[in-house]
Design an enzyme around this catalytic site. Structure first.
Site, PDB file in Angstrom:
ATOM      1  N   SER A 192       0.812  -1.220   0.000  1.00  0.00           N
ATOM      2  CA  SER A 192       0.000   0.000   0.000  1.00  0.00           C
ATOM      3  C   SER A 192       0.843   1.267   0.000  1.00  0.00           C
ATOM      4  O   SER A 192       0.383   2.329   0.418  1.00  0.00           O
ATOM      5  CB  SER A 192      -0.959   0.020   1.206  1.00  0.00           C
ATOM      6  OG  SER A 192      -1.783  -1.127   1.200  1.00  0.00           O
ATOM      7  N   ARG A 193       2.064   1.151  -0.456  1.00  0.00           N
ATOM      8  CA  ARG A 193       2.995   2.282  -0.528  1.00  0.00           C
ATOM      9  C   ARG A 193       3.361   2.851   0.844  1.00  0.00           C
ATOM     10  O   ARG A 193       3.884   3.962   0.943  1.00  0.00           O
ATOM     11  CB  ARG A 193       2.436   3.413  -1.421  1.00  0.00           C
ATOM     12  CG  ARG A 193       2.354   3.040  -2.901  1.00  0.00           C
ATOM     13  CD  ARG A 193       3.734   2.734  -3.455  1.00  0.00           C
ATOM     14  NE  ARG A 193       3.758   2.512  -4.884  1.00  0.00           N
ATOM     15  CZ  ARG A 193       3.706   1.307  -5.449  1.00  0.00           C
ATOM     16  NH1 ARG A 193       3.595   0.230  -4.683  1.00  0.00           N
ATOM     17  NH2 ARG A 193       3.773   1.163  -6.749  1.00  0.00           N
TER      18      ARG A 193
END
Length: 215
Positions: A192-193
């Site tokens: 999810s970065r």
């Protein structure tokens, strides 16, 4: 590839985590661990790094060079002193290097001051290089404009004959540099970065401050 396809190029990261409680307090030791793992993973040229330099007034340039050594003092590489990077280092000794080991979802960023290695160190390293690499250092007026490749090839042929049975001397305009770090950042890709970023900032000659950065 169209722009939409380019914008949709992405992947999720999930191989490992990076915690400020488990990394080594010495960033050089942490680098050594990660570099060893990159070598063990048989990555292609794990010592390849992007070296960024800048002119005196801050115009940047970057290129790939090879790491040739590291210790608590810094990270070393070799080049032509009269190349673009060499000239920029002379006028502005601030620089940065970046390693990206994509297969391990890792990046290391290092910022600091660049200095020349001693002539004795450069001489010793030059004599360990393959003969063709030694000759290449003599042949190439690095970063200068030339009329054609044949100029290089003709000069190489001449020098191969001249030094067929001789020791090749290191040219005076070629040698090593050391980037002495004042900041080292370790980046580990996460889902999810929400990537892990641990940065070390040098406080004095022996002390580093370690903090986590938001991704």
């Amino acid at each position: 590839m169209n722009q939409e396809d380019l914008q949709n190029l992405r992947r999720d990261y999930s191989l490992a985590q990076l915690s400020e409680t488990t990394v080594n307090n010495n960033p050089i030791k942490q680098f050594e661990l990660w570099f060893h793992e990159a070598v063990e993973a048989e990555l292609y040229e794990p010592n390849a790094m992007t070296l960024a330099t800048a002119t005196r007034d801050g115009v940047p340039s970057a290129r790939i060079v090879l790491l040739k050594g590291y210790d608590n003092y810094g990270f070393t590489f070799y080049t032509n002193y009269l190349s673009r990077k060499g000239k920029e280092i002379t006028k502005n000794p601030l620089g940065a290097i970046t390693f990206f080991w994509g297969e391990l979802e890792r990046q290391v960023r290092i910022e600091g001051t660049i200095e020349k290695l001693s002539k004795e160190v450069s001489d010793r390293y030059f004599q360990t290089r393959p003969k063709n690499s030694q000759l290449g250092a003599l042949v190439s007026p690095q970063s200068q404009e030339i009329a054609g490749r044949e100029i290089l090839e003709n000069k190489m042929n001449e020098l191969e004959a001249e030094y067929a049975d001789k020791t090749i001397p290191k040219p005076s305009y070629w040698g090593g540099y050391i980037l002495k770090p004042r900041m080292i950042e370790f980046w580990q890709g996460q889902s999810s970065r929400l990537h892990d970023r641990i940065v070390y900032k040098k406080i004095d000659n022996t002390t580093w401050k370690k903090v986590r950065l938001a991704p």
